[in-house]
Design a protein around this motif. Structure first.
Motif, short mmCIF file in Angstrom:
data_model
loop_
_atom_site.label_atom_id
_atom_site.label_comp_id
_atom_site.label_asym_id
_atom_site.label_seq_id
_atom_site.Cartn_x
_atom_site.Cartn_y
_atom_site.Cartn_z
N PRO A 21 38.42 46.31 42.05
CA PRO A 21 39.60 46.54 41.21
C PRO A 21 40.92 46.31 41.95
O PRO A 21 41.86 45.76 41.36
CB PRO A 21 39.45 48.01 40.79
CG PRO A 21 37.97 48.24 40.82
CD PRO A 21 37.46 47.43 41.97
N ALA A 22 41.01 46.70 43.22
CA ALA A 22 42.25 46.49 43.97
C ALA A 22 42.53 45.01 44.16
O ALA A 22 43.69 44.58 44.15
CB ALA A 22 42.18 47.20 45.32
N ALA A 23 41.48 44.22 44.36
CA ALA A 23 41.66 42.78 44.49
C ALA A 23 42.06 42.17 43.15
O ALA A 23 42.91 41.28 43.09
CB ALA A 23 40.37 42.13 45.00
N ALA A 24 41.45 42.64 42.06
CA ALA A 24 41.82 42.13 40.73
C ALA A 24 43.28 42.41 40.42
O ALA A 24 43.96 41.59 39.79
CB ALA A 24 40.91 42.77 39.67
N ALA A 25 43.79 43.56 40.88
CA ALA A 25 45.20 43.88 40.64
C ALA A 25 46.11 42.88 41.34
O ALA A 25 47.14 42.46 40.79
CB ALA A 25 45.50 45.30 41.13
N ILE A 26 45.74 42.47 42.55
CA ILE A 26 46.52 41.47 43.28
C ILE A 26 46.47 40.14 42.54
O ILE A 26 47.48 39.44 42.40
CB ILE A 26 46.00 41.33 44.72
CG1 ILE A 26 46.20 42.64 45.49
CG2 ILE A 26 46.71 40.17 45.44
CD1 ILE A 26 45.49 42.67 46.83
N VAL A 27 45.29 39.77 42.07
CA VAL A 27 45.14 38.52 41.32
C VAL A 27 46.04 38.52 40.09
O VAL A 27 46.71 37.52 39.80
CB VAL A 27 43.67 38.31 40.92
CG1 VAL A 27 43.54 37.14 39.94
CG2 VAL A 27 42.79 38.07 42.15
N LYS A 28 46.09 39.62 39.38
CA LYS A 28 46.90 39.69 38.16
C LYS A 28 48.38 39.58 38.48
O LYS A 28 49.15 38.99 37.71
CB LYS A 28 46.58 40.97 37.38
CG LYS A 28 45.20 40.92 36.73
CD LYS A 28 44.92 42.13 35.85
CE LYS A 28 44.67 43.38 36.65
NZ LYS A 28 44.27 44.53 35.79
N THR A 29 48.80 40.12 39.63
CA THR A 29 50.18 39.92 40.06
C THR A 29 50.45 38.44 40.29
O THR A 29 51.49 37.91 39.88
CB THR A 29 50.46 40.72 41.35
OG1 THR A 29 50.39 42.11 41.07
CG2 THR A 29 51.85 40.39 41.91
N ILE A 254 41.54 39.09 50.52
CA ILE A 254 42.71 39.28 49.67
C ILE A 254 43.24 40.71 49.78
O ILE A 254 44.43 40.96 49.61
CB ILE A 254 42.39 38.93 48.20
CG1 ILE A 254 43.69 38.79 47.39
CG2 ILE A 254 41.44 39.93 47.56
CD1 ILE A 254 43.49 38.21 46.01
N LEU A 255 42.38 41.66 50.11
CA LEU A 255 42.82 43.04 50.30
C LEU A 255 43.56 43.21 51.62
O LEU A 255 44.34 44.15 51.78
CB LEU A 255 41.61 43.98 50.25
CG LEU A 255 40.85 44.02 48.93
CD1 LEU A 255 39.60 44.90 49.05
CD2 LEU A 255 41.75 44.53 47.81
N GLU A 256 43.34 42.32 52.57
CA GLU A 256 44.01 42.38 53.87
C GLU A 256 45.33 41.62 53.86
O GLU A 256 46.31 42.05 54.49
CB GLU A 256 43.11 41.77 54.96
CG GLU A 256 41.75 42.42 55.11
CD GLU A 256 40.85 41.60 56.02
OE1 GLU A 256 41.35 40.64 56.65
OE2 GLU A 256 39.65 41.93 56.10
N SER A 257 45.37 40.50 53.18
CA SER A 257 46.53 39.60 53.23
C SER A 257 47.37 39.61 51.97
O SER A 257 48.58 39.34 52.02
CB SER A 257 46.06 38.16 53.51
OG SER A 257 45.32 38.11 54.71
N GLY A 258 46.76 39.88 50.83
CA GLY A 258 47.50 40.00 49.58
C GLY A 258 48.30 38.78 49.20
O GLY A 258 47.99 37.65 49.57
N LEU A 259 49.36 39.02 48.44
CA LEU A 259 50.30 37.98 48.01
C LEU A 259 51.72 38.47 48.28
O LEU A 259 52.02 39.66 48.12
CB LEU A 259 50.15 37.69 46.52
CG LEU A 259 48.87 37.00 46.07
CD1 LEU A 259 48.78 36.98 44.55
CD2 LEU A 259 48.78 35.57 46.63
N ASN A 260 52.57 37.56 48.65
CA ASN A 260 53.97 37.87 48.90
C ASN A 260 54.81 37.29 47.78
O ASN A 260 54.89 36.07 47.62
CB ASN A 260 54.41 37.28 50.24
CG ASN A 260 53.45 37.64 51.36
OD1 ASN A 260 53.05 38.80 51.49
ND2 ASN A 260 53.06 36.67 52.17
#
Length: 462
Positions: A21-29, A254-260
């Motif tokens: 779920p935490a990765a999906a939240a980043i994807v949606k952003t 994706i949980l380590e690096s995320g999106l900026n």
């Protein structure tokens, strides 16, 4: 197992569908931000040029019925150009994941009839492949002249498209092998329309590679890791890891690096110094006439990318530290209103450029990021005083300094203001923020063009 085969097994093994779920939240952003920026970029001349080059006029907006009827490969190309032309799209992994992955996924999902959950899985899979590839390079691709988003993005987009199409392990391995031969793009074209085309071609190439693999086209089983294969070919000095087991499916990077998320429509290499100058201007009530000189310290790779020292148009200015400092010092902003040819050519902006002096520090983990070592801005005042920003490690909007949903909506609203009424923008924003509930790309067709379509782009005059 060889890396090309490992990637194929990852894509076919179900791991991409079990997105935390935490990765999906980043994807949606990433989806939300990219679609907003894509709508803002849709009116840029390059979109019309690319459409005309394919023998058609650009549709009214990205989700218009006429656009959804276009061939998927053509649509991915238009989406990618619009998503990247403003340089307002998010960053990570030494590139722009969303501007490649979202256009490819939106186009391929429409063709494959995929829903929002599978779109999220496709993005997450593409991101993980991108991370795996960039982590194996010991030197920054920019320094060899490669545009990382173009050369890494093509393979990542093939992976995402493979998930959408439900390819088996063998087909998925062929898809990434095909994409390895379609990847390309050079740093020398930064500051031109071709930069956005390079990103768009990566999206298109990934989609096409997966489609060809599904229909039986083959590639070498070791196209990625062979000693004359993809990873070795793009490496600056041949310092590349071609043998370690992949992390794919064992952890989610994706949980380590995320999106900026970008807060300025400028090359990301300018964002920390922009924060520094804008903070100094605000905290000390500065005006441009107070400033005798500005010393900025940036990384060696950042200096290579920020190659335009006397820009004369908006595209050039996006890759100019001098322009970033001039805009921030002169009007206290560096947003869409400042990124116009007329603003760049204003006398007080051009006259400020010689006051900016650039020094560099060595890159540290440059293969992973162009923003790893701190930047700094030091302003020398005409009265002899000096103001120092101190070291700036991460710009606002970075994964480690994230923006909240209200700020994300604010950027989305800004980007879509010329494209649709606010009510439709809010509806689209809500759909993207809950992408798992979207049944098909066509459900995003709530977009309606604003009545003021002929309204000119905003331009700051004071």
């Amino acid at each position: 197992m060889a890396l090309t085969s490992e990637i194929g097994q990852f894509l076919a093994g179900g791991s991409p569908l079990r997105v935390p779920p935490a990765a999906a939240a980043i994807v949606k952003t990433g989806f939300t931000d990219c679609v907003g920026v894509m709508l803002a970029g849709w009116r840029e001349p390059v979109v019309g040029i690319v459409a005309a080059g394919n023998g058609a006029a650009a549709p009214e907006h990205p989700f218009a019925a006429s656009c959804l009827r276009m061939p998927a490969a053509d649509r991915a190309l238009l989406y990618g150009v619009a998503a990247h032309v403003l340089d307002y799209d998010d960053t990570a992994l030494s590139g722009h994941p969303s501007a490649v992955l979202v256009p490819a996924i939106l186009a391929a999902a429409q063709e494959a009839g995929a829903d929002g959950r599978r779109m999220i899985a496709a993005y997450a899979a593409g991101y993980e492949i991108w991370s795996e590839l960039v982590a194996r390079q010991k030197d920054p691709l920019h320094r060899k002249g490669w545009h990382p988003s173009a050369v890494l993005g093509a393979v990542a987009a093939a992976g995402g498209s493979a998930v959408l199409r439900g390819l088996d392990a063998g087909q998925a391995s062929h898809a990434v092998g095909i994409a390895a031969s379609l990847a390309g793009g050079v740093v020398a074209n930064f500051g031109s329309m071709t930069k956005s085309l390079q990103v768009a071609r990566a999206a298109q190439s990934g989609l096409v590679a997966a489609r060809l693999a599904q229909h039986g086209m083959t590639a070498s089983a070791d196209a990625i890791e062979h000693d004359v294969g993809y990873l070795q070919a793009i490496s600056m000095q041949g310092r590349v890891d071609r043998s370690s087991p992949a992390r794919l499916g064992r952890e989610w990077t994706i949980l380590e690096s995320g999106l900026n998320v970008k807060l300025y429509p400028m090359c990301y290499c300018t964002h920390r110094i922009l924060d520094g100058m804008l903070d100094l201007r605000r905290d000390h009530a500065l005006s441009a006439c107070d400033i005798a000189a500005v010393a900025v310290e940036i990384g060696e790779t950042e200096a290579v990318i920020l190659r335009n020292h006397r820009p004369q148009n908006a595209l050039d200015a996006k890759f100019s530290a001098e322009f970033a400092m001039a805009a921030a010092a002169t009007v206290g902003s560096c947003g869409p209103a400042e990124l116009t040819d007329a603003f760049v050519r204003r006398g007080e902006i051009q006259e400020f450029f010689p006051r900016v002096q650039i020094s560099t520090h060595p890159d540290k983990v440059a293969a992973q990021s162009t923003v790893d070592a701190p930047n700094r801005v030091v302003v020398t005042l005409r009265d002899g005083g000096a103001l120092d920003s101190g070291p700036i490690s991460h710009p606002r909007g970075h994964f480690k300094r994230p923006i909240d949903a209200d700020r994300l909506w604010g950027k989305f609203a800004e980007c879509t203001a010329q494209a649709m009424e606010e009510a439709h923008a809010r509806a689209l924003f809500a759909q993207l923020q809950e992408l798992e509930g979207v049944a098909a790309v066509s459900d995003l067709a709530c977009v309606r063009a604003a009545p003021s379509q002929a309204q000119p782009r905003l331009e700051r005059v004071g």
